[in-house]
Design a protein around this motif. Structure first.
Motif, PDB file in Angstrom:
ATOM      1  N   TYR B  63       7.120  -8.996  58.730  1.00  0.00           N
ATOM      2  CA  TYR B  63       5.801  -9.151  58.668  1.00  0.00           C
ATOM      3  C   TYR B  63       5.354 -10.734  58.951  1.00  0.00           C
ATOM      4  CZ  TYR B  63       5.523 -10.584  53.839  1.00  0.00           C
ATOM      5  OH  TYR B  63       5.664 -11.129  52.487  1.00  0.00           O
ATOM      6  N   GLY B  65       3.230 -14.165  57.775  1.00  0.00           N
ATOM      7  CA  GLY B  65       2.407 -14.640  56.634  1.00  0.00           C
ATOM      8  C   GLY B  65       2.747 -16.221  56.824  1.00  0.00           C
ATOM      9  N   HIS B  70       8.589 -12.973  57.640  1.00  0.00           N
ATOM     10  CA  HIS B  70       9.277 -12.575  56.304  1.00  0.00           C
ATOM     11  C   HIS B  70       9.861 -11.182  56.551  1.00  0.00           C
ATOM     12  CE1 HIS B  70       7.441 -15.802  54.164  1.00  0.00           C
ATOM     13  NE2 HIS B  70       6.261 -15.633  54.968  1.00  0.00           N
ATOM     14  N   THR B  71      11.325 -11.190  56.236  1.00  0.00           N
ATOM     15  CA  THR B  71      11.993  -9.994  56.584  1.00  0.00           C
ATOM     16  C   THR B  71      11.911  -8.863  55.309  1.00  0.00           C
ATOM     17  OG1 THR B  71      13.514 -11.036  58.162  1.00  0.00           O
ATOM     18  CG2 THR B  71      14.472  -9.020  57.335  1.00  0.00           C
ATOM     19  N   SER B 175      15.047 -15.557  55.193  1.00  0.00           N
ATOM     20  CA  SER B 175      13.640 -15.015  55.006  1.00  0.00           C
ATOM     21  C   SER B 175      13.555 -13.645  54.428  1.00  0.00           C
ATOM     22  CB  SER B 175      12.968 -14.679  56.387  1.00  0.00           C
ATOM     23  OG  SER B 175      13.294 -13.427  57.100  1.00  0.00           O
ATOM     24  N   TYR B 176      14.482 -12.908  54.483  1.00  0.00           N
ATOM     25  CA  TYR B 176      14.826 -11.602  53.594  1.00  0.00           C
ATOM     26  C   TYR B 176      14.761 -12.092  52.069  1.00  0.00           C
ATOM     27  CZ  TYR B 176      16.745  -7.395  51.818  1.00  0.00           C
ATOM     28  OH  TYR B 176      17.126  -6.232  51.019  1.00  0.00           O
ATOM     29  N   LEU B 177      15.614 -13.029  51.837  1.00  0.00           N
ATOM     30  CA  LEU B 177      15.861 -13.707  50.406  1.00  0.00           C
ATOM     31  C   LEU B 177      14.716 -14.129  49.752  1.00  0.00           C
ATOM     32  CD1 LEU B 177      19.663 -14.543  50.790  1.00  0.00           C
ATOM     33  CD2 LEU B 177      18.728 -12.297  49.704  1.00  0.00           C
ATOM     34  N   GLY B 178      13.655 -14.469  50.789  1.00  0.00           N
ATOM     35  CA  GLY B 178      12.806 -15.177  50.073  1.00  0.00           C
ATOM     36  C   GLY B 178      12.870 -16.694  49.955  1.00  0.00           C
TER      37      GLY B 178
END
Lengths: 191, 191
Positions: B63, B65, B70-71, B175-178
Motif C-alpha cells: 500500500y 503511505g 509499503h510491502t 519496505s516489507y521490513l519497515g
DNA sequence: TATAAGTTTTGACAAATGTCAAATAATGAA
DNA sequence: TTCATTATTTGACATTTGTCAAAACTTATA
C-alpha cells in the motif's frame, strides 16, 4: 437489571444478526463471573479453556518478551475475548489476559463454543465476523506502527479510544504503543 | 502437466481436508491466467472483484503511505490472494497486488467465492482456516516489528523465507521490513 | 556494444527513541 | 494520617535508524 439473555443478544448483535433461537441455544452454556482488578483470566503457556464476553469492565491482553510486558489489545464492554492462537491450534497460547478494573464477564467452555459454531449457522457467521474484525485489527495496528511516529500513534489511540484511554496507566499504554514509558511521558508533557 | 482439478485440490488441501465433490464444485468457477512480472492484479481504491490462488510465481501486496510503497506480504505457490479488507466490507481496498515474476494464477469471482463458502461446508472451513492463518500472520508480524531490531527482523525473514528471500529486490524487502533501503544495504554488508 | 534506466552502496549528518539514574507525585493499606 | 509502594516525570547521554546526495553497479534494450 437485564437478563443474561438480553445482554448476550445485545453483544452478539454488535457482530452480526442473531435470532432468539440462537440466543436460547447459547445461553445455557454461559456462566456469569465477576473478576477483580489486576486478576488474570487467561495465562500464557497453557491451553486456553474458555472464551469470554465482556459484560462490563476493562481488560488488556499482553505477552512477555525480552523481560518486558507488551500490551497487544484492550477490551471493553461487548468485546469477545480469548487467546486466539490457542483457540486456532489447540496448543498453549502466548498471551495473558488481565483485568484493568473490576469486571463482569460471561464465559463459555472452548469446546462448547467450537461445537456451537459448527452446529449453528448464525454462530458460524459470528465466528467468521470475529475473525474478520481481528484480521483488520492487526493489519491496521501493524500499519500504524510501521509508518507513524510515537507521537502520532499516541494521538491516534486517544482519538479512537476516548473512554478507555484515560483509564489506562501510562506504563501499560506505552507498552501498547511500542514505546518506553519515559517517551510517552515526554509526549504527554508537550501539550 | 497437471489438471486444474489436481492443482486446486493440492492447494486447498494445504489449508484443510477437501473431498473430490468439493473440488468438482469449485473447478467450473476457476479461470487460469498468466500474469507478467510487475503487473498488478489488484489495485487500491477499487472494489476487489476476484480471489486468486497462486499456481506458480511470486507476488507481493503493498500500500502507499506518505508517498512510499509499503510491502505487507509476499505470496508464493499455493497461497490464497485477495484484498481482505475489500472482501470483508465490500468496499474499496487499500492494497495493490503485484507480480514479482511471471506467474500463473487461478482466479474466481468474489461473489462466486462467497456463495461457495456459504453453500459448502468444506469451503466454509477453508475460509475459516484462511482467516485464522491471516490473523496469526498479522499478529506475529506486529510482534516482530514491535520488539525486534531491523537486523533481527531481516535475519528472521531470511531464515523463514529461504526460497523467496533471495529473489526479492532490496528496496521491496526493506519496505516489507519497515526500514529504508540504505539501512538494509548496511545490514547486509555487515556480513 | 553503448547507452540509458534502474538498483544498490557509501558517506556525512540529523532525528527519533531508548537507557539508566534519580527525583517527584500519587495511591493504598495499616 | 503516615508510611510504603507504585507510578510518573525529568535529565544526561547512547543507540538506532532515517535523510539526502553522490557514486558504483546492474540490467535491459536501441
Amino acid at each position: 437489571m437485564e437478563s443474561t439473555q438480553d445482554r448476550i443478544k445485545f453483544i452478539l448483535q454488535q457482530f452480526c444478526p442473531v435470532s432468539d433461537t440462537t440466543v436460547h441455544l447459547i445461553v445455557p452454556y454461559l456462566e456469569k463471573i465477576q473478576v477483580k482488578d489486576k486478576e488474570l483470566i487467561i495465562k500464557a503457556n497453557i491451553k486456553c479453556k474458555y472464551v469470554y464476553f465482556i459484560n462490563s469492565g476493562l481488560v488488556r491482553s499482553y505477552y512477555t518478551g525480552d523481560g518486558k510486558e507488551h500490551t497487544t489489545w484492550f477490551g471493553v464492554e461487548g468485546d469477545f475475548v480469548t487467546s486466539f492462537y490457542s483457540m486456532f491450534t489447540d496448543q498453549n497460547g502466548y498471551e495473558n489476559i488481565q483485568m484493568l478494573e473490576n469486571s463482569e464477564l460471561f464465559r463459555l467452555k472452548m469446546e462448547d463454543f467450537k461445537k456451537l459454531v459448527k452446529e449453528n449457522v448464525e454462530l458460524n457467521q459470528f465466528y467468521i465476523k470475529v475473525l474478520e474484525l481481528g484480521y483488520i485489527y492487526w493489519e491496521k495496528r501493524f500499519m500504524l506502527l510501521q509508518i507513524h511516529s510515537a507521537k502520532d500513534r499516541y494521538h491516534h489511540f486517544m482519538e479512537t479510544n476516548k473512554k478507555a484511554g484515560v483509564k489506562i496507566p501510562l506504563g501499560i499504554l506505552a507498552s501498547y504503543l511500542g514505546i518506553t514509558q519515559e517517551t510517552l511521558s515526554r509526549i504527554r508533557s508537550e501539550y
